[in-house]
Design an enzyme around this catalytic site. Structure first.
Site, short mmCIF file in Angstrom:
data_model
loop_
_atom_site.label_atom_id
_atom_site.label_comp_id
_atom_site.label_asym_id
_atom_site.label_seq_id
_atom_site.Cartn_x
_atom_site.Cartn_y
_atom_site.Cartn_z
N HIS A 98 -40.68 -19.88 -11.98
CA HIS A 98 -41.66 -18.96 -11.38
C HIS A 98 -43.06 -19.59 -11.47
O HIS A 98 -43.37 -20.27 -12.44
CB HIS A 98 -41.63 -17.61 -12.10
CG HIS A 98 -42.44 -16.58 -11.36
ND1 HIS A 98 -43.80 -16.48 -11.53
CD2 HIS A 98 -42.09 -15.67 -10.43
CE1 HIS A 98 -44.26 -15.53 -10.72
NE2 HIS A 98 -43.24 -15.01 -10.05
N GLU A 168 -41.71 -18.18 -3.02
CA GLU A 168 -42.78 -17.34 -3.56
C GLU A 168 -44.10 -18.09 -3.45
O GLU A 168 -44.50 -18.81 -4.39
CB GLU A 168 -42.49 -17.01 -5.03
CG GLU A 168 -41.22 -16.21 -5.22
CD GLU A 168 -41.35 -15.15 -6.31
OE1 GLU A 168 -40.64 -14.16 -6.25
OE2 GLU A 168 -42.22 -15.32 -7.21
P1 13P Z 1 -45.46 -9.21 -6.91
O1 13P Z 1 -44.42 -8.54 -6.01
O2 13P Z 1 -46.01 -8.30 -7.94
O3 13P Z 1 -46.51 -9.91 -6.08
O4 13P Z 1 -44.68 -10.34 -7.72
C1 13P Z 1 -43.76 -11.15 -7.04
C2 13P Z 1 -43.04 -12.01 -7.99
O5 13P Z 1 -43.62 -12.86 -8.63
C3 13P Z 1 -41.60 -11.78 -8.12
O6 13P Z 1 -41.08 -12.74 -8.97
#
Ligand code: 13P
Length: 251
Positions: A98, A168
């Site tokens: 992440h 992401e």
């Molecule tokens: P948010 O949906 O709070 O932006 O976070 C996304 C995330 O990092 C999921 O792993």
């Protein structure tokens, strides 16, 4: 006979939130929910709550994950937990790489790869997060960035090993993040799928909400949604699951 459509993955990481009581209450609602088979739900509690959540979700289709684990199975690594330990607590999925870990905890592409291999060694499904930051997006480097991250993560991993990917974009995540549009997401999902191989689902995460979930699920080839804040209340999570069920019906 045509193959059945792959389920749409819809999951949430709770990041560093929730007491045990809050985690149990969320899990109790999920345990009492009847799930549509077009969706594959998952929740990723903090390490302290994995066992409690997994116990409540035993026998339910909801997969429980861990937010991170060390690449070694055991040893003198103060503060860490290993894949066998999170698996023992009930995790069947392991989030790896992440951007918050890459930014704050020295999570390099090499370590991501070691963790992917550790997960696979123990029969835990890796969920590898990749994504460019704002500067890289500005410079038009998003495809090159994610392709390199996926290639590094899967180095030496057999083609037939099950691995989930999540796109992401760093600039879209968390408070102050700008939600990505389907047009932002589509070419990157395609690049990730190309690099990762055709049988590996590519999820999108970063400011997903009830407002944009349906549109994001229209992105060609998208395998699901990985949600943070909008799913930290169980009602919010279940509303996005329902959106995915409706989206699956339209497919
Ligand atoms: P948010 O949906 O709070 O932006 O976070 C996304 C995330 O990092 C999921 O792993």
């Amino acid at each position: 006979m045509s193959e059945p459509a792959a389920p749409i993955w819809v999951g949430t990481s709770w990041k560093m939130t929730k007491t045990l009581a809050e985690a149990r209450a969320f899990a109790d609602v999920l345990a009492a929910t009847s799930w549509d088979p077009t969706v594959q739900p998952f929740v990723i509690p903090p390490a302290t709550a994995i066992a409690a959540v997994a116990e409540r979700l035993a026998g339910s289709p909801v997969l429980v994950g861990a937010q991170d684990a060390h690449w070694e199975d055991a040893g003198a690594w103060t503060g860490e937990v290993s894949v066998p330990q999170v698996a023992d607590a009930g995790a069947r999925l392991l989030e790896i790489g992440h951007s918050e870990r890459r930014a704050h905890f020295a999570e390099t592409d090499e370590r991501v790869n070691l963790k992917v291999r550790a997960a696979l060694r123990h029969g835990v499904l890796p969920l590898v997060c990749v994504g460019e930051d704002a500067r890289q997006r500005e410079a038009g480097e998003q495809l090159a960035t994610v392709t390199a991250q996926v290639r590094a993560a899967l180095h030496g991993v057999p083609d037939d090993a099950a691995v989930l990917l999540a796109y992401e974009p760093v600039w879209a995540i968390g408070e102050g993040g700008t939600p990505a549009t389907p047009d932002d997401v589509a070419p990157v999902v395609e690049a990730i799928a190309h690099e990762a191989g055709p049988r590996r689902a590519v999820l999108y995460g970063g400011s997903v909400s009830l407002d944009n979930a349906a549109a994001l699920l229209e992105v060609p080839g998208i395998g699901g949604l990985f949600v943070g804040r909008a799913a930290w209340q169980v009602e919010g999570y279940l509303a996005i699951v329902e959106t995915a069920v409706e989206s699956a019906r339209r497919r």
